[in-house]
Design a protein around this motif. Sequence first.
Motif, PDB file in Angstrom:
ATOM      1  N   LYS A  60       0.834  -1.206   0.000  1.00 49.18           N
ATOM      2  CA  LYS A  60       0.000   0.000   0.000  1.00 49.18           C
ATOM      3  C   LYS A  60       0.869   1.256   0.000  1.00 49.18           C
ATOM      4  N   SER A  63       2.172   2.013  -3.384  1.00 48.68           N
ATOM      5  CA  SER A  63       1.163   2.620  -4.264  1.00 48.68           C
ATOM      6  C   SER A  63       0.969   4.096  -3.946  1.00 48.68           C
ATOM      7  N   GLU A  64       1.272   4.498  -2.702  1.00 50.88           N
ATOM      8  CA  GLU A  64       1.146   5.895  -2.288  1.00 50.88           C
ATOM      9  C   GLU A  64       2.399   6.703  -2.621  1.00 50.88           C
ATOM     10  N   THR A 157      -5.243  10.330  -7.886  1.00 51.05           N
ATOM     11  CA  THR A 157      -3.783  10.267  -7.860  1.00 51.05           C
ATOM     12  C   THR A 157      -3.225  11.037  -6.668  1.00 51.05           C
ATOM     13  N   TRP A 159      -4.789  11.666  -3.838  1.00 52.93           N
ATOM     14  CA  TRP A 159      -5.120  10.944  -2.618  1.00 52.93           C
ATOM     15  C   TRP A 159      -4.132   9.810  -2.376  1.00 52.93           C
ATOM     16  N   ASN A 160      -3.682   9.138  -3.436  1.00 52.36           N
ATOM     17  CA  ASN A 160      -2.684   8.086  -3.285  1.00 52.36           C
ATOM     18  C   ASN A 160      -1.332   8.650  -2.885  1.00 52.36           C
ATOM     19  N   PRO A 163      -2.133  10.234   1.686  1.00 48.85           N
ATOM     20  CA  PRO A 163      -3.461  10.029   2.260  1.00 48.85           C
ATOM     21  C   PRO A 163      -3.749  10.968   3.428  1.00 48.85           C
TER      22      PRO A 163
END
Length: 220
Positions: A60, A63-64, A157, A159-160, A163
Amino acid sequence: MSINQDLRIENRDTLHLKVCNVIREAIIRGDFKPGERLKQSDLAEKMGVSRMPVREAFRKLESEGLIKLEPHKGAVVKSISIKDIEEIYALRSELEKMAVYQSVDLLTDEDIAQLSSLVAEMEKADDADTFVQYNIDFHRLLVKRCNWERLNTFIGTLWNGLPQQTPHLLTGQIETSNTEHRKILEAVVKKDKETAANIVSEHIYRTGESLIESLKKEGK
């Protein structure tokens, strides 16, 4: 590994998300330095968990954009600067303003009832993790009916990229956000899209400014 605080997690609910939150906050605070290697076994031991939730958290966080999973090296912390945070929140402030303006007129009675429920849940949330999840759901629902696909993609995008974890990092953030969320809801109920959009924009920009000020005080 440079972090010395007690990372042990007692609650096993949504474990990989809690593990992810702890590592993310440490990266944003600068406890883990850019280029530093994060070892699954060390983190698992410090948190009192198995390697599986740490491995899921790594995926995760990659991905961020906060870490990079490299062959033979594992997870390596990527650089995140004040300038990055400033750009992300400035863009979010403008783009979500546009999306909310597009969305408000199209929100259904069910959408608005759900927004009201989320505001109530945030106001009674007794821990930051719970608040954060309701907060994410609230912001997603606000822009749900926006029909501009490219705009929605840009927002997703961002938000990733970083967060909405500021309640873990800023004292008083939950209380301030709850006041702002209530004002946003009131505008949405009245179908006052201009006011709702402006408050959302100010809410996001204020949060970004507070985060930047906090990190500067810590010398990050």
